[in-house]
Design a protein around this motif. Structure first.
Motif, PDB file in Angstrom:
ATOM      1  N   LEU B 179       0.837  -1.205   0.000  1.00  0.00           N
ATOM      2  CA  LEU B 179       0.000   0.000   0.000  1.00  0.00           C
ATOM      3  C   LEU B 179       0.867   1.248   0.000  1.00  0.00           C
ATOM      4  CD1 LEU B 179      -2.768  -0.982   2.571  1.00  0.00           C
ATOM      5  CD2 LEU B 179      -2.979  -0.839   0.100  1.00  0.00           C
ATOM      6  N   ASP B 180       1.899   1.249   0.891  1.00  0.00           N
ATOM      7  CA  ASP B 180       2.808   2.400   0.956  1.00  0.00           C
ATOM      8  C   ASP B 180       3.484   2.610  -0.384  1.00  0.00           C
ATOM      9  OD1 ASP B 180       2.333   1.278   3.431  1.00  0.00           O
ATOM     10  OD2 ASP B 180       4.167   2.111   4.302  1.00  0.00           O
ATOM     11  N   GLU B 181       3.964   1.466  -0.934  1.00  0.00           N
ATOM     12  CA  GLU B 181       4.757   1.565  -2.159  1.00  0.00           C
ATOM     13  C   GLU B 181       3.920   2.123  -3.307  1.00  0.00           C
ATOM     14  OE1 GLU B 181       6.251  -2.409  -2.145  1.00  0.00           O
ATOM     15  OE2 GLU B 181       7.543  -1.868  -0.452  1.00  0.00           O
ATOM     16  N   ALA B 182       2.681   1.639  -3.406  1.00  0.00           N
ATOM     17  CA  ALA B 182       1.792   2.140  -4.456  1.00  0.00           C
ATOM     18  C   ALA B 182       1.596   3.644  -4.313  1.00  0.00           C
ATOM     19  CB  ALA B 182       0.452   1.424  -4.387  1.00  0.00           C
ATOM     20  N   ALA B 183       1.398   4.095  -3.069  1.00  0.00           N
ATOM     21  CA  ALA B 183       1.176   5.520  -2.829  1.00  0.00           C
ATOM     22  C   ALA B 183       2.432   6.318  -3.168  1.00  0.00           C
ATOM     23  CB  ALA B 183       0.789   5.741  -1.370  1.00  0.00           C
ATOM     24  N   LYS B 184       3.587   5.737  -2.848  1.00  0.00           N
ATOM     25  CA  LYS B 184       4.852   6.414  -3.110  1.00  0.00           C
ATOM     26  C   LYS B 184       5.029   6.641  -4.616  1.00  0.00           C
ATOM     27  CE  LYS B 184       8.077   6.164   0.357  1.00  0.00           C
ATOM     28  NZ  LYS B 184       8.864   5.320   1.236  1.00  0.00           N
ATOM     29  N   ASN B 190       6.129  10.727   2.775  1.00  0.00           N
ATOM     30  CA  ASN B 190       6.054   9.851   3.951  1.00  0.00           C
ATOM     31  C   ASN B 190       4.940  10.259   4.891  1.00  0.00           C
ATOM     32  OD1 ASN B 190       8.195   8.217   3.239  1.00  0.00           O
ATOM     33  ND2 ASN B 190       9.700   9.649   4.059  1.00  0.00           N
ATOM     34  N   MET B 191       4.815  11.584   5.089  1.00  0.00           N
ATOM     35  CA  MET B 191       3.815  12.084   6.024  1.00  0.00           C
ATOM     36  C   MET B 191       2.405  11.798   5.498  1.00  0.00           C
ATOM     37  SD  MET B 191       4.610  13.293   8.862  1.00  0.00           S
ATOM     38  CE  MET B 191       3.553  13.646  10.234  1.00  0.00           C
ATOM     39  N   THR B 192       2.219  11.970   4.186  1.00  0.00           N
ATOM     40  CA  THR B 192       0.900  11.694   3.604  1.00  0.00           C
ATOM     41  C   THR B 192       0.543  10.220   3.785  1.00  0.00           C
ATOM     42  OG1 THR B 192       1.674  13.183   1.888  1.00  0.00           O
ATOM     43  CG2 THR B 192      -0.499  12.206   1.576  1.00  0.00           C
ATOM     44  N   ILE B 193       1.529   9.344   3.538  1.00  0.00           N
ATOM     45  CA  ILE B 193       1.271   7.908   3.705  1.00  0.00           C
ATOM     46  C   ILE B 193       0.841   7.619   5.136  1.00  0.00           C
ATOM     47  CG2 ILE B 193       2.373   5.634   3.731  1.00  0.00           C
ATOM     48  CD1 ILE B 193       4.130   6.625   1.431  1.00  0.00           C
ATOM     49  N   PHE B 194       1.550   8.226   6.076  1.00  0.00           N
ATOM     50  CA  PHE B 194       1.245   8.012   7.490  1.00  0.00           C
ATOM     51  C   PHE B 194      -0.184   8.441   7.821  1.00  0.00           C
ATOM     52  CE2 PHE B 194       1.579   9.809  11.911  1.00  0.00           C
ATOM     53  CZ  PHE B 194       1.587   8.578  12.548  1.00  0.00           C
ATOM     54  N   VAL B 195      -0.535   9.665   7.392  1.00  0.00           N
ATOM     55  CA  VAL B 195      -1.832  10.221   7.775  1.00  0.00           C
ATOM     56  C   VAL B 195      -2.982   9.582   6.988  1.00  0.00           C
ATOM     57  CG1 VAL B 195      -3.213  12.331   7.874  1.00  0.00           C
ATOM     58  CG2 VAL B 195      -0.805  12.388   8.504  1.00  0.00           C
ATOM     59  N   LYS B 196      -2.744   9.349   5.683  1.00  0.00           N
ATOM     60  CA  LYS B 196      -3.858   8.920   4.833  1.00  0.00           C
ATOM     61  C   LYS B 196      -4.003   7.399   4.742  1.00  0.00           C
ATOM     62  CE  LYS B 196      -5.443  12.878   3.147  1.00  0.00           C
ATOM     63  NZ  LYS B 196      -4.777  13.739   2.171  1.00  0.00           N
ATOM     64  N   ILE B 197      -2.917   6.647   4.978  1.00  0.00           N
ATOM     65  CA  ILE B 197      -3.003   5.195   4.812  1.00  0.00           C
ATOM     66  C   ILE B 197      -2.875   4.457   6.146  1.00  0.00           C
ATOM     67  CG2 ILE B 197      -1.951   3.152   3.761  1.00  0.00           C
ATOM     68  CD1 ILE B 197      -1.168   4.927   1.409  1.00  0.00           C
ATOM     69  N   ILE B 198      -1.762   4.692   6.831  1.00  0.00           N
ATOM     70  CA  ILE B 198      -1.496   3.915   8.045  1.00  0.00           C
ATOM     71  C   ILE B 198      -2.528   4.216   9.136  1.00  0.00           C
ATOM     72  CG2 ILE B 198       0.192   3.391   9.835  1.00  0.00           C
ATOM     73  CD1 ILE B 198       1.304   2.530   7.262  1.00  0.00           C
ATOM     74  N   LEU B 199      -2.711   5.497   9.455  1.00  0.00           N
ATOM     75  CA  LEU B 199      -3.591   5.843  10.574  1.00  0.00           C
ATOM     76  C   LEU B 199      -5.009   5.291  10.403  1.00  0.00           C
ATOM     77  CD1 LEU B 199      -2.585   9.414  11.796  1.00  0.00           C
ATOM     78  CD2 LEU B 199      -1.949   7.188  12.690  1.00  0.00           C
TER      79      LEU B 199
END
Lengths: 428, 288
Positions: B179-184, B190-199
């Motif tokens: 998921l992270d990799e696709a978003a990257k 990194n911050m967007t991934i954290f807020v929009k995907i992980i959280l």
């Protein structure tokens, strides 16, 4: 000499010089300021660390209401803080050297130096994880690590009442004397051994009882054909849900000398029972109350495990003619044990340090005159608390804390090393 | 003949089933009584008209609400309630931020010192932090935070980091890295991934961390005793504990009323969320 070597040597000589040599002026100035501030505060560092070594030479006295002289314990904490800051500066120093080397090597390959804006972007991208953990690390260093190091350090001093209690007296380093005392002095080692033994018994019995009572409760509430399962489960979870300090205090009042339980007994014509003043009875009470408090947690846990066991296992067993007992001992028990083993060990470690239960229920009483500052129901952690808070025996409290910590950390580390997350990390 | 034996057997099974069930019900009811009696006693005591432990019979003769009224008119109880609520809320917010940020770094990035950091966290979480109370007391006095709620909050928020970082990291590890990799690839930072995907995906574990941090100030009576001094700064646990310590014979019924007002919201919250809590704890410990 090659450019990379030159700039590395510059950075070794003075932080930031190498960076300035590499034409990274902004970065270089920041490094240089850090070193400059450290050097200007040389007096602070040497005074603080010297204070940590000597722990002061004059106890506090008052001149016109102003305190003068040294407070050994403050000196100790200040020294430890100074060392922590110095440690961080050394870390920055090493980063500075590595950075000078890396950048100059990149320059040799013909890359352009970064301007300030690019530099910040580079930092944010490259050091993102470091920036993320910095707040947590700062909190951990100052509110966990530093207090622990202080506690360990106190074990090597004579910080105790009545003769070594600042501000009126000084504290001195005494090496391993306290450890020798707890082994050799009869009153100390007698207390330590007996309290330690009771701690182990308490933790083993409580954990085992909680586990099996929890299992029985879970089996009963999961039994086929029982109605109102939800009602019973909700009732059984109550002791886990109610704040423990309230339920334990309620128990203490209920079973106390003039409390309702004794009232009821005497109205039934039975003589009063010394629930908390008889040593043996008090120990039984502690165990009973801890099971009352702890079993529901395991019940909730095991209900989950039980409902997840594949029903076809039981059906197959029934076709093969297995009795209920065989089904339980050959299917249910092994599966439940396997899944809850790590939690069983964690629960043991928790009960080993179950301070709230002992402190609130009996406060370690009844007092035992053969023990130094401990009662019959005291476990190690409540004994430590008493030595620290009530008796000012900080030195011995720290010694026992170290022993306790090594023991519990050993058990938890062992159980933790068995978990999947640990193995995936490949840490050892 | 054949039919008859089958019928007989069925009856036997039914009878033994019935007895079995009756025994189970009996045991269940008995355990319920053991659990409920102390709770019932304290609830009924709070309605008892007397003040002391001695006089309170199980069923109050003249039920009254006077002790609840006293709590709000004659004591600092409402103040303690607000203090605890404030400390709990701020502690929850700070703790969740500190924990999720560091868990994200430990779960998703390879960096120098990562393993050592994780190892240190694991060892530190086993140290009961109140044993270092002397050092914490001096540290807070140096920072000028003695007898202040912020001192208490900092100690709580700091103390929970090692354990909860491990708990969160374990959960984050279970969120697929693809998921992270696709978003990257789509250009997310990194911050967007954290807020929009992980959280959003880690909501269960974040709820658990938030909840435990919200509740711990309601239970803890140790640190407030060390850090707080004046009556108007006290938390509920500390205040109630003091009543029982100092005046157990004179204000018992008032304690009962106070205890109930503390226990009701916490217990409801807990029973409502217990499945969640137990699942989170066991997944953190076994599967991680």
């Amino acid at each position: 000499m090659k450019r990379s070597k030159q700039s590395t040597i510059f950075s070794v000589l003075f932080m930031g010089l190498g960076q300035i040599f590499n034409k990274e002026i902004f970065k270089g100035i920041i490094f240089a300021i850090i070193e400059l501030v450290t050097i200007l505060n040389f007096g602070y560092f040497s005074k603080s660390i010297n204070g940590l070594i000597t722990l002061g030479d004059k106890p506090q006295y008052f001149v016109d209401g102003i305190a003068k002289g040294d407070h050994s314990i403050f000196l100790m904490i200040e020294g430890l803080i100074a060392i922590a800051i110095l440690f961080l500066v050394i870390l920055v120093y090493i980063i500075n050297i590595m950075d000078a080397k890396r950048v100059s090597e990149a320059l040799e390959k013909g890359e352009n130096p970064l301007n300030t804006r690019e530099f910040f972007k580079h930092i944010w991208d490259k050091y993102f994880p470091h920036i993320m953990i910095t707040p947590a690390i700062m909190f951990t260093i100052f509110f966990i690590l530093l207090p622990i190091i202080f506690t360990i350090a106190v074990a090597f001093t004579n910080y105790s009442s009545p003769n070594h209690l600042p501000p009126r007296n000084l504290v001195d380093w005494v090496g391993l004397q306290n450890f020798k005392d707890i082994i050799n002095l009869k009153i100390w080692n007698n207390t330590f051994l007996h309290v330690g033994l009771w701690t182990v018994i308490f933790a083993v019995v409580t954990t085992a009882c909680n586990y099996f009572v929890g299992l029985i409760l879970a089996l009963l509430t999961n039994a086929k054909g029982i109605k109102f399962k939800k009602v019973f489960r909700t009732i059984f979870i109550l002791p886990y849900a109610i704040p423990a300090f309230i339920s334990v205090l309620v128990m203490r009042l209920a079973f106390s000398g003039p409390g309702p339980v004794n009232n009821m007994l005497s109205s039934l014509g039975i003589s009063k029972v010394a629930f908390f003043t008889n040593p043996f009875m008090a120990k039984i009470m502690v165990l009973v109350v801890c099971v009352w408090l702890g079993a529901p947690y395991f019940m909730a846990l095991m209900s989950g495990v039980l409902t997840n066991i594949d029903n076809s296992l039981y059906e197959a067993a029934e076709i093969d003619g297995a009795t209920k007992w065989q089904q339980f001992s050959k299917i249910t028990l092994p599966l439940v044990l396997f899944q809850t083993m790590p939690l069983l060990i964690m629960s043991f470690a928790y009960n080993f340090n179950n301070f709230a239960a002992i402190y609130l229920l009996t406060n370690g009483n009844p007092v035992n005159s053969n023990y130094k500052y401990a009662g019959d129901t005291d476990i190690l952690i409540s004994w430590i608390y008493k030595m620290t808070k009530d008796q000012n025996q900080f030195h011995m409290a720290s010694v026992v804390t170290i022993v306790l910590f090594i023991f519990v950390a050993g058990i938890s580390a062992y159980s933790f090393s068995k978990t999947k997350s640990f193995k995936e990390e490949d840490m050892m | 003949m054949n039919k008859k034996t089958v019928k007989n057997k069925n009856q036997k099974v039914n009878l033994s089933n019935f007895i079995q069930r009756a025994i189970i019900y009996a045991v269940l009811v008995m355990i319920s009584i053991v659990i409920v009696t102390p709770i019932l006693w304290i609830v009924l005591s709070s309605f008892n008209s007397g003040t002391s432990l001695f006089s309170s019979s199980l069923i109050p003769k003249n039920p009254t609400l006077v002790h609840y009224k006293e709590l709000f008119t004659q004591t600092d109880f409402p103040k303690w309630y607000m203090n605890t609520l404030k400390i709990a809320t701020i502690n929850m917010i700070i703790s969740v931020i500190l924990t999720t940020l560091s868990a994200y770094a430990f779960s998703r990035f390879k960096f120098k010192g990562r393993k050592q950091g994780l190892m240190a966290m694991m060892i530190l979480q086993m140290f009961p932090s109140f044993l270092a109370m002397t050092a914490i007391y001096i540290l807070l006095s140096k920072l000028g935070l003695l007898n202040s709620h912020w001192g208490l909050i900092l100690v709580y928020a700091g103390g929970q980091i090692p354990y909860n970082t491990w708990l969160c990291k374990g959960y984050f590890d279970g969120i697929p890295k693809s998921l992270d990799e696709a978003a990257k690839i789509d250009g997310a930072s990194n911050m967007t991934i954290f807020v929009k995907i992980i959280l959003p995906l880690a909501r269960p574990i974040i709820t658990l961390v938030a909840l435990t941090n919200f509740m711990s100030p309601w239970f803890d009576f140790i640190f407030p005793q060390i850090i707080l001094k004046s009556s108007d700064k006290k938390t509920l646990a500390m205040g109630l504990f003091d009543w029982v310590q100092k005046q157990q014979n004179t204000h018992f019924t008032r304690f009962a009323a106070g205890a109930i007002l503390v226990a009701i919201p916490i217990t409801i919250l807990f029973v409502y969320l217990q499945k969640h809590i137990v699942e989170g704890l066991s997944s953190g410990a076994t599967k991680g």
